[in-house]
Design a protein around this motif. Structure first.
Motif, PDB file in Angstrom:
ATOM      1  N   TYR A  33       3.992  -6.927   3.640  1.00 23.30           N
ATOM      2  CA  TYR A  33       2.850  -6.239   3.043  1.00 23.30           C
ATOM      3  C   TYR A  33       1.651  -6.135   3.978  1.00 23.30           C
ATOM      4  N   PHE A  84      13.452  -3.418  -1.412  1.00 21.80           N
ATOM      5  CA  PHE A  84      12.646  -4.633  -1.330  1.00 21.80           C
ATOM      6  C   PHE A  84      13.499  -5.879  -1.577  1.00 21.80           C
ATOM      7  N   ILE A  86      13.828  -8.949   0.966  1.00 25.24           N
ATOM      8  CA  ILE A  86      13.443 -10.321   0.607  1.00 25.24           C
ATOM      9  C   ILE A  86      14.592 -11.280   0.888  1.00 25.24           C
ATOM     10  N   GLU A  94       9.874 -13.976  -0.571  1.00 22.53           N
ATOM     11  CA  GLU A  94       9.043 -13.128  -1.429  1.00 22.53           C
ATOM     12  C   GLU A  94       7.624 -12.946  -0.908  1.00 22.53           C
ATOM     13  N   ILE A 118       6.702 -11.594   1.647  1.00 21.06           N
ATOM     14  CA  ILE A 118       6.508 -10.292   2.294  1.00 21.06           C
ATOM     15  C   ILE A 118       6.048  -9.217   1.315  1.00 21.06           C
ATOM     16  N   MET A 119       6.071  -9.526   0.037  1.00 25.09           N
ATOM     17  CA  MET A 119       5.652  -8.540  -0.955  1.00 25.09           C
ATOM     18  C   MET A 119       4.164  -8.638  -1.297  1.00 25.09           C
ATOM     19  N   ALA A 120       3.465  -9.559  -0.675  1.00 21.05           N
ATOM     20  CA  ALA A 120       2.047  -9.765  -0.996  1.00 21.05           C
ATOM     21  C   ALA A 120       1.279 -10.044   0.286  1.00 21.05           C
ATOM     22  N   PRO A 121      -0.057  -9.847   0.258  1.00 26.45           N
ATOM     23  CA  PRO A 121      -0.841 -10.162   1.457  1.00 26.45           C
ATOM     24  C   PRO A 121      -0.652 -11.632   1.831  1.00 26.45           C
ATOM     25  N   PHE A 163      10.140  -1.788   6.183  1.00 30.80           N
ATOM     26  CA  PHE A 163      11.030  -2.498   5.262  1.00 30.80           C
ATOM     27  C   PHE A 163      12.487  -2.137   5.526  1.00 30.80           C
TER      28      PHE A 163
END
Lengths: 559, 99
Positions: A104, A241, A245, A252, A254-257, A320
């Motif tokens: 992200y 995604f 992951i 996980e 990588i899905m958020a700052p 991604f």
């Protein structure tokens, strides 16, 4: 703790780039089987752009054509060329590489690079076109003492250009190394050499046309890549995604700052640099002088923003896609056991490997060729703006007092190009293992702290004086440059000092250096009661009338 | 050719400057709010952007980032539309009258 956190992102980048990848790059694995279709495609492309340069060279006779293509570029063409300038190695290779390593967080850069555009459009593009001729210093120095402001603008330009060049040189060097199996330093020398040829012979006409053609090809290529990634995952972002992951060591997260901007000061500082840096990039500002008038300038930013925004959405999918499709394939890794971080050629090459994974060798050749042309064109644009700063601002205006012979001026700019090319080669070799998007973030910080404050205040604030602009501008420039050199990413990772020894703890200096620049300009202008200051303030109204209406502006010159 | 003082007093010039100023700054401030809203969210509450939405692995941060990109483009679009509708005609008249 917050101090530690601030260091973490840069250290993580550095750690990622150092031992494992250094092996990957210098080891025998890098010299893999030569990929003939890819190389043929690549060579064809370089020849095509050289052909354009040759054609352009025959058209480039006057200084106006050399610097600004004679003001004869349309809004749409210029929009594509701006997008081309902006979709550089940093955006394409760097952001997809950042997404590949951090998920992200890559998006933070994309968004930041993009949001500078509205600011440029709303506040700067039109007055800039109405006031300027060849360089942004024409505008910044409009009502001020010419020599001091030009010296400041030239210094700001050259420092920004140098840092921006590093990122492009690293991207290009890695690409050539990977594709041809050459040593990194040879690859960098080749890039530097080609760049010198483009700029010295073609000038702005060649640079603009190479940008336009390349922008179209890059948009098409990236669209195809993103499409193929989506096809492989049945057009379901969720399954893309999920697959990423499952593979990524950060899972996980990588899905958020995450680590890249983990503390508020670094986050805001990076945000400021990315947003306002755009409005201070000399090679971007220069593009507004290639169109006929304010209307065309406005239009060109609209097209550019659309193309760039679309492109950044693509790079996110590409990043991604690379996690899911490149990191799982041992062909693209130097050591399959190490997984994602052992990518051949380093994380900057994620998009390049992905092109092979989704489109085979020929498509790899196409994407490599386009990426290389991208870098060459951006590097040429940058070098051209650096060369203009020296020839037009320093030589013609400061040294010759505005009475330079046009041919001499062009000659000086060509000599500068050669010198800049050599410097770029040296820096490119030194900074081999930096993430290119991150390096560009630092270049943006410097642009946001010197060029942008001086330009904005000169357009908006009647009270600014020559002295205030020069002192404030230099304070911003010096503080930003020191902040960059003393930041963990440069002080520790590049200059090899001990971890944790960086004197400046944050990953980007813009928050501090921009404040210093604006406050400096304000205080020293307020304190300035000289005769020059009176002239400076009196000059505001006539400048304002012209900046708003374009009356007296230099128009598009005839061909 | 009229002097800049005369142009400055032209009501159309005043109108142009006002229009440009209010539109430019309004849109700039909206951009700043949207972007720094995003950045401050990342800085102070990264967990919120990492919150799952829907049944899969999609997080809130993904659409938010996408929306910031789209809003940026739309804001530029609004500006260009409005500017094309008013500025150019006003500018043309001012230039005409100053001859």
């Amino acid at each position: 703790m917050s101090r530690l956190k601030a260091i973490a992102p840069a250290a993580a980048l550095a750690a990622l780039a150092t031992p494992a990848l250094a092996d990957a790059i210098s080891g025998p694995a890098a010299k893999q089987a030569i990929n003939i279709p890819a190389i043929a495609m690549f060579v064809a492309f370089v020849l095509l752009t050289l052909g354009i340069t040759y054609w352009a060279a025959k058209q480039t006779k006057s200084a106006a054509q050399f610097y600004s293509a004679g003001g004869g570029i349309t809004g749409f063409q210029n929009g594509l060329a701006i997008a081309g300038d902006y979709m550089s190695a940093a955006s394409f290779l760097g952001i997809s590489g950042l997404v590949y390593t951090s998920g992200y967080d890559g998006l933070i850069y994309s968004v930041g690079f993009l949001v500078g555009w509205p600011i440029v459009t709303f506040l700067i593009a039109e007055p800039l076109r109405n006031l300027g001729k060849f360089t942004f210093a024409d505008v910044a120095s409009f009502r001020f003492g010419q020599a001091p402001i030009r010296v400041l603008a030239a210094c700001g330009t050259l420092v920004v250009v140098a840092f921006y060049l590093i990122a492009q040189m690293v991207g290009a060097g890695k690409l050539i190394q990977l594709l041809f199996g050459l040593d990194y330093w040879i690859a960098v020398v080749i890039v530097g050499f080609l760049m010198i040829i483009y700029v010295t012979f073609g000038g702005m006409v060649a640079t603009t046309w190479v940008q336009i053609i390349k922008a179209i090809l890059l948009l098409a290529g990236a669209s195809f890549m993103a499409l193929m990634v989506l096809v492989k995952f049945g057009f379901s972002l969720d399954s893309l995604f999920k697959a990423s992951i499952a593979i990524h060591p950060k899972k996980e997260a990588i899905m958020a700052p995450g680590g890249l901007v983990s503390n508020p000061v670094s986050a805001v500082s990076l945000g400021l640099a990315l947003m306002f840096g755009t409005a201070g990039l000399p090679h971007i500002l220069m593009r507004f002088f290639t169109v006929a008038d304010a209307k065309a300038a406005r239009k060109s930013v609209f097209y550019a923003t659309g193309f760039i925004g679309y492109f950044y959405i693509l790079t996110f999918i590409i990043g991604f896609g690379a996690i899911a499709l490149v990191a799982t394939n041992p062909d693209y890794l130097t050591d399959a056991a190490k997984g994602l971080s052992a990518i051949r050629g380093g994380s900057n090459m994620a998009a390049i490997h992905l092109s092979d994974a989704v489109g085979g060798h020929l498509f790899l050749g196409f994407i490599s060729a386009v990426a290389f042309a991208t870098i060459l064109a951006v590097v040429s644009g940058l070098t051209l703006s650096g060369a203009s700063a020296v020839s037009h601002d320093l030589y013609a205006t400061v040294i010759k007092g505005g009475k330079a012979n046009e041919q001499d001026e062009i000659r000086v700019s060509k000599i500068t190009t050669v010198v800049l090319g050599i410097i770029a080669i040296g820096l490119g070799i030194k900074f081999e293992n930096s993430n290119v998007a991150f390096m560009v973030g630092l270049a943006f910080a410097i642009a946001a702290s010197c060029n942008f404050p001086v330009l904005l205040m000169s357009l908006m604030w009647k009270g600014m004086t020559t002295k205030g602009a020069v002192i404030g501008g230099f304070l911003g420039l010096i503080s930003a440059a020191l902040g960059v050199v003393f930041s963990p990413a440069v002080w520790e990772a590049v200059l090899g000092n001990a971890k944790g020894s960086a004197p400046f703890p944050y990953s980007n200096p813009a928050l501090f250096s921009m404040t210093i620049a604006f406050v400096g300009i304000w205080i020293f202008s307020k304190l300035d009661n000289s005769a020059r200051a009176k002239l400076d303030r009196e000059g505001f109204d006539p400048q304002f009338v012209r900046s708003q209406t374009g009356i007296g502006a230099s128009g598009a010159s005839a061909h | 050719m009229k002097s800049w003082e005369e142009i400055e007093r032209n009501p159309k010039f005043v109108e142009l400057v006002q229009a440009r100023k209010s539109l430019g700054w309004t849109l700039s401030i909206i951009t700043l709010i949207v972007y720094f809203g995003f950045i401050l969210l990342i800085a102070f509450d990264p967990k919120l952007l990492g919150a799952k939405i829907g049944s899969g692995v999609m997080t809130l941060g993904m659409p938010v980032g996408l929306i910031v990109i789209i809003v940026t483009f739309l804001l530029v679009g609004i500006y260009v539309r409005k500017a094309n509708a008013t500025y150019d005609e006003l500018t043309r008249q001012i230039v005409e009258e100053s001859k």
